[in-house]
Design a protein around this motif. Structure first.
Motif, PDB file in Angstrom:
ATOM      1  N   SER A  39      98.246 -79.460 -43.767  1.00 14.97           N
ATOM      2  CA  SER A  39      98.802 -78.181 -43.328  1.00 14.97           C
ATOM      3  C   SER A  39      97.750 -77.346 -42.622  1.00 14.97           C
ATOM      4  CB  SER A  39      99.358 -77.411 -44.523  1.00 14.97           C
ATOM      5  OG  SER A  39     100.417 -78.113 -45.131  1.00 14.97           O
ATOM      6  N   GLN A  40      96.535 -77.365 -43.144  1.00 15.23           N
ATOM      7  CA  GLN A  40      95.454 -76.636 -42.470  1.00 15.23           C
ATOM      8  C   GLN A  40      95.222 -77.175 -41.060  1.00 15.23           C
ATOM      9  OE1 GLN A  40      91.809 -75.425 -44.326  1.00 15.23           O
ATOM     10  NE2 GLN A  40      92.578 -75.833 -46.389  1.00 15.23           N
ATOM     11  N   LEU A  41      95.271 -78.490 -40.930  1.00 12.93           N
ATOM     12  CA  LEU A  41      95.070 -79.095 -39.605  1.00 12.93           C
ATOM     13  C   LEU A  41      96.192 -78.690 -38.646  1.00 12.93           C
ATOM     14  CD1 LEU A  41      93.948 -82.690 -40.681  1.00 12.93           C
ATOM     15  CD2 LEU A  41      92.504 -80.788 -39.947  1.00 12.93           C
ATOM     16  N   GLY A  42      97.429 -78.712 -39.139  1.00  8.54           N
ATOM     17  CA  GLY A  42      98.563 -78.366 -38.285  1.00  8.54           C
ATOM     18  C   GLY A  42      98.575 -76.902 -37.888  1.00  8.54           C
ATOM     19  N   PHE A  43      98.440 -76.019 -38.878  1.00 12.42           N
ATOM     20  CA  PHE A  43      98.451 -74.588 -38.567  1.00 12.42           C
ATOM     21  C   PHE A  43      97.184 -74.173 -37.833  1.00 12.42           C
ATOM     22  CE2 PHE A  43     101.700 -74.471 -41.951  1.00 12.42           C
ATOM     23  CZ  PHE A  43     102.672 -73.728 -41.295  1.00 12.42           C
ATOM     24  N   GLY A  44      96.071 -74.860 -38.084  1.00 14.22           N
ATOM     25  CA  GLY A  44      94.851 -74.586 -37.336  1.00 14.22           C
ATOM     26  C   GLY A  44      95.021 -74.918 -35.857  1.00 14.22           C
ATOM     27  N   ALA A  45      95.726 -76.029 -35.575  1.00 13.19           N
ATOM     28  CA  ALA A  45      95.995 -76.397 -34.182  1.00 13.19           C
ATOM     29  C   ALA A  45      96.887 -75.359 -33.515  1.00 13.19           C
ATOM     30  CB  ALA A  45      96.647 -77.780 -34.132  1.00 13.19           C
ATOM     31  N   LEU A  46      97.927 -74.901 -34.242  1.00 14.08           N
ATOM     32  CA  LEU A  46      98.816 -73.865 -33.688  1.00 14.08           C
ATOM     33  C   LEU A  46      98.049 -72.576 -33.434  1.00 14.08           C
ATOM     34  CD1 LEU A  46     101.609 -72.805 -32.925  1.00 14.08           C
ATOM     35  CD2 LEU A  46     102.000 -72.310 -35.360  1.00 14.08           C
ATOM     36  N   ALA A  47      97.185 -72.200 -34.382  1.00 16.33           N
ATOM     37  CA  ALA A  47      96.366 -71.002 -34.201  1.00 16.33           C
ATOM     38  C   ALA A  47      95.455 -71.142 -32.989  1.00 16.33           C
ATOM     39  CB  ALA A  47      95.536 -70.747 -35.461  1.00 16.33           C
ATOM     40  N   GLY A  48      94.908 -72.338 -32.779  1.00 18.72           N
ATOM     41  CA  GLY A  48      94.044 -72.572 -31.637  1.00 18.72           C
ATOM     42  C   GLY A  48      94.779 -72.438 -30.311  1.00 18.72           C
ATOM     43  N   ILE A  49      96.009 -72.922 -30.273  1.00 14.78           N
ATOM     44  CA  ILE A  49      96.808 -72.820 -29.036  1.00 14.78           C
ATOM     45  C   ILE A  49      97.132 -71.360 -28.731  1.00 14.78           C
ATOM     46  CG2 ILE A  49      99.037 -73.374 -27.994  1.00 14.78           C
ATOM     47  CD1 ILE A  49      98.938 -76.026 -29.574  1.00 14.78           C
ATOM     48  N   LEU A  50      97.619 -70.631 -29.749  1.00 18.57           N
ATOM     49  CA  LEU A  50      97.959 -69.221 -29.540  1.00 18.57           C
ATOM     50  C   LEU A  50      96.714 -68.407 -29.217  1.00 18.57           C
ATOM     51  CD1 LEU A  50     100.541 -68.642 -32.434  1.00 18.57           C
ATOM     52  CD2 LEU A  50     101.008 -68.908 -29.987  1.00 18.57           C
ATOM     53  N   GLY A  51      95.600 -68.724 -29.888  1.00 10.83           N
ATOM     54  CA  GLY A  51      94.362 -68.004 -29.626  1.00 10.83           C
ATOM     55  C   GLY A  51      93.846 -68.245 -28.221  1.00 10.83           C
ATOM     56  N   GLY A  52      93.907 -69.487 -27.768  1.00  6.86           N
ATOM     57  CA  GLY A  52      93.433 -69.807 -26.424  1.00  6.86           C
ATOM     58  C   GLY A  52      94.299 -69.216 -25.341  1.00  6.86           C
ATOM     59  N   LEU A  53      95.589 -69.074 -25.628  1.00 10.56           N
ATOM     60  CA  LEU A  53      96.512 -68.526 -24.630  1.00 10.56           C
ATOM     61  C   LEU A  53      96.452 -67.005 -24.578  1.00 10.56           C
ATOM     62  CD1 LEU A  53      99.692 -70.759 -25.074  1.00 10.56           C
ATOM     63  CD2 LEU A  53      98.318 -70.541 -22.996  1.00 10.56           C
ATOM     64  N   VAL A  54      96.639 -66.361 -25.732  1.00  7.73           N
ATOM     65  CA  VAL A  54      96.799 -64.898 -25.723  1.00  7.73           C
ATOM     66  C   VAL A  54      95.979 -64.188 -26.796  1.00  7.73           C
ATOM     67  CG1 VAL A  54      99.066 -64.893 -24.625  1.00  7.73           C
ATOM     68  CG2 VAL A  54      98.910 -65.163 -27.113  1.00  7.73           C
ATOM     69  N   SER A  55      95.027 -64.876 -27.407  1.00  4.32           N
ATOM     70  CA  SER A  55      94.098 -64.297 -28.393  1.00  4.32           C
ATOM     71  C   SER A  55      94.790 -63.790 -29.656  1.00  4.32           C
ATOM     72  CB  SER A  55      93.271 -63.155 -27.777  1.00  4.32           C
ATOM     73  OG  SER A  55      93.994 -61.954 -27.711  1.00  4.32           O
ATOM     74  N   LEU A  56      96.012 -64.259 -29.947  1.00  6.44           N
ATOM     75  CA  LEU A  56      96.731 -63.826 -31.144  1.00  6.44           C
ATOM     76  C   LEU A  56      97.018 -65.046 -32.016  1.00  6.44           C
ATOM     77  CD1 LEU A  56      99.335 -61.290 -29.649  1.00  6.44           C
ATOM     78  CD2 LEU A  56      97.128 -60.778 -30.722  1.00  6.44           C
ATOM     79  N   TRP A  57      96.077 -65.367 -32.905  1.00  6.97           N
ATOM     80  CA  TRP A  57      96.269 -66.511 -33.792  1.00  6.97           C
ATOM     81  C   TRP A  57      96.724 -66.088 -35.189  1.00  6.97           C
ATOM     82  CZ3 TRP A  57      91.802 -64.925 -31.495  1.00  6.97           C
ATOM     83  CH2 TRP A  57      90.781 -64.420 -32.311  1.00  6.97           C
ATOM     84  N   LEU A  58      96.941 -64.768 -35.376  1.00 11.38           N
ATOM     85  CA  LEU A  58      97.343 -64.262 -36.686  1.00 11.38           C
ATOM     86  C   LEU A  58      98.677 -64.830 -37.177  1.00 11.38           C
ATOM     87  CD1 LEU A  58      96.779 -62.386 -39.076  1.00 11.38           C
ATOM     88  CD2 LEU A  58      97.908 -60.543 -37.805  1.00 11.38           C
ATOM     89  N   PRO A  59      99.710 -65.010 -36.310  1.00 14.22           N
ATOM     90  CA  PRO A  59     100.975 -65.555 -36.829  1.00 14.22           C
ATOM     91  C   PRO A  59     100.814 -66.879 -37.561  1.00 14.22           C
ATOM     92  CG  PRO A  59     101.316 -64.670 -34.639  1.00 14.22           C
ATOM     93  CD  PRO A  59      99.840 -64.608 -34.888  1.00 14.22           C
ATOM     94  N   ALA A  60     100.021 -67.800 -37.012  1.00 16.59           N
ATOM     95  CA  ALA A  60      99.812 -69.091 -37.671  1.00 16.59           C
ATOM     96  C   ALA A  60      99.086 -68.912 -38.994  1.00 16.59           C
ATOM     97  CB  ALA A  60      99.030 -70.033 -36.754  1.00 16.59           C
ATOM     98  N   VAL A  61      98.142 -67.999 -39.028  1.00 12.13           N
ATOM     99  CA  VAL A  61      97.398 -67.720 -40.266  1.00 12.13           C
ATOM    100  C   VAL A  61      98.336 -67.146 -41.322  1.00 12.13           C
ATOM    101  CG1 VAL A  61      95.579 -66.302 -41.297  1.00 12.13           C
ATOM    102  CG2 VAL A  61      95.210 -67.388 -39.069  1.00 12.13           C
ATOM    103  N   LEU A  62      99.203 -66.218 -40.933  1.00  9.71           N
ATOM    104  CA  LEU A  62     100.121 -65.586 -41.873  1.00  9.71           C
ATOM    105  C   LEU A  62     101.084 -66.590 -42.485  1.00  9.71           C
ATOM    106  CD1 LEU A  62     101.049 -62.225 -40.089  1.00  9.71           C
ATOM    107  CD2 LEU A  62      99.502 -62.563 -42.015  1.00  9.71           C
ATOM    108  N   VAL A  63     101.641 -67.459 -41.646  1.00 11.40           N
ATOM    109  CA  VAL A  63     102.593 -68.449 -42.160  1.00 11.40           C
ATOM    110  C   VAL A  63     101.905 -69.383 -43.142  1.00 11.40           C
ATOM    111  CG1 VAL A  63     104.115 -70.364 -41.574  1.00 11.40           C
ATOM    112  CG2 VAL A  63     104.061 -68.343 -40.124  1.00 11.40           C
ATOM    113  N   TYR A  64     100.710 -69.865 -42.778  1.00 17.76           N
ATOM    114  CA  TYR A  64      99.989 -70.791 -43.662  1.00 17.76           C
ATOM    115  C   TYR A  64      99.672 -70.146 -44.999  1.00 17.76           C
ATOM    116  CZ  TYR A  64      96.087 -73.152 -45.828  1.00 17.76           C
ATOM    117  OH  TYR A  64      95.264 -73.731 -46.762  1.00 17.76           O
ATOM    118  N   LEU A  65      99.100 -68.942 -44.989  1.00 28.10           N
ATOM    119  CA  LEU A  65      98.703 -68.298 -46.235  1.00 28.10           C
ATOM    120  C   LEU A  65      99.918 -67.914 -47.080  1.00 28.10           C
ATOM    121  CD1 LEU A  65      95.764 -66.045 -44.998  1.00 28.10           C
ATOM    122  CD2 LEU A  65      95.620 -68.194 -46.261  1.00 28.10           C
TER     123      LEU A  65
END
Length: 253
Positions: A136-162
């Motif tokens: 799960s960390q690998l999957g949500f980390g990848a999603l966070a990386g995509i959102l972060g690289g695109l628009v600098s907002l990786w918080l949604p992926a972090v919130l869902v995981y936690l």
């Protein structure tokens, strides 16, 4: 170089106001600084420039949260898979999408803001058992990386995981402090390497620490006088309008 770069930015009063408001939101709610600042700045400029202007406030606020959360070493050990994949994902995504059109980024930013609001309001997340934590960390980390690289907002992926891990309040603060700060590092390096964070913009961004910190101080004072629930309702409503307007701009050009 300075006059040419500064001429492409929003008016100074708007930049200062954006970070004063965003800092106040952060001071009251504890989150929302990047979303608020980017939502306001993109009314007058493209997403990449808006993110570059927000670099110093984002990095500083995330560093402060990380340092004050406590338990840094244990947090790094626990969330290392998430951190590594996210940091690589931000760099790779930013490199691959460096020439992405503003319309595309407006759409992604708008959709991400609306997703963040929906997650905040519903607090929906599937339950992740201990046995599935690393995948799960690998999957949500990848999603966070995509959102972060695109628009600098990786918080949604972090919130869902936690939320899916059902962590305690103390662990939530500790984990978000680490994950938000660690994502800021490749964002800064990537924006500098791709030429989005130039010298003049970096100095303007650094100057925005003053209104951001003033806003955070004012927000912390207001937090004791305002109903947090009422404030969040108003903030969520405003962010939805901002998100919908960004999606409109992505469609209409």
């Amino acid at each position: 170089m300075w006059p040419e770069v500064l001429a492409t930015l929003p008016p100074l009063w708007m930049i200062v106001g954006a970070f004063l408001i965003a800092g106040t939101v952060k001071g009251i709610a504890g989150v929302g600084l990047p979303m608020t600042a980017l939502g306001i700045l993109t009314l007058q400029t493209d997403p990449r420039t808006a993110i570059a202007l927000a670099i110093a406030p984002i990095l500083t606020a995330n560093l402060w949260q990380f340092l004050t959360a406590g338990g840094a070493i244990s947090a790094i050990k626990r969330y290392l898979p998430f951190v590594v994949v996210m940091m690589i994902g931000i760099i790779v995504t930013l490199t691959l999408t460096a020439s992405a059109s503003p319309a595309f980024l407006f759409g992604v930013l708008g959709a991400t803001i609306i997703l963040s609001v929906a997650l905040n309001l519903t607090r929906w997340a599937p339950r992740i058992p201990d046995s599935a934590d690393v995948p799960s960390q690998l999957g949500f980390g990848a999603l966070a990386g995509i959102l972060g690289g695109l628009v600098s907002l990786w918080l949604p992926a972090v919130l869902v995981y936690l939320s899916a891990r059902q962590v305690t309040k103390e662990e939530f603060v500790r984990a978000t402090g680490l994950l938000l700060f660690s994502g800021s590092i490749p964002l800064v390096l990537g924006f500098w390497r791709e030429g989005f964070l130039t010298g003049p913009i970096a100095w303007v961004s650094a100057g925005m620490l003053v209104p951001t910190l003033l806003g955070m101080w004012a927000g912390s004072r207001l937090r004791h006088r305002l109903s947090e629930q009422d404030f969040k309702r108003v903030l969520m409503f405003v962010l939805i309008l901002i998100g919908l307007n960004l999606i409109r701009r992505s469609i209409t050009g």
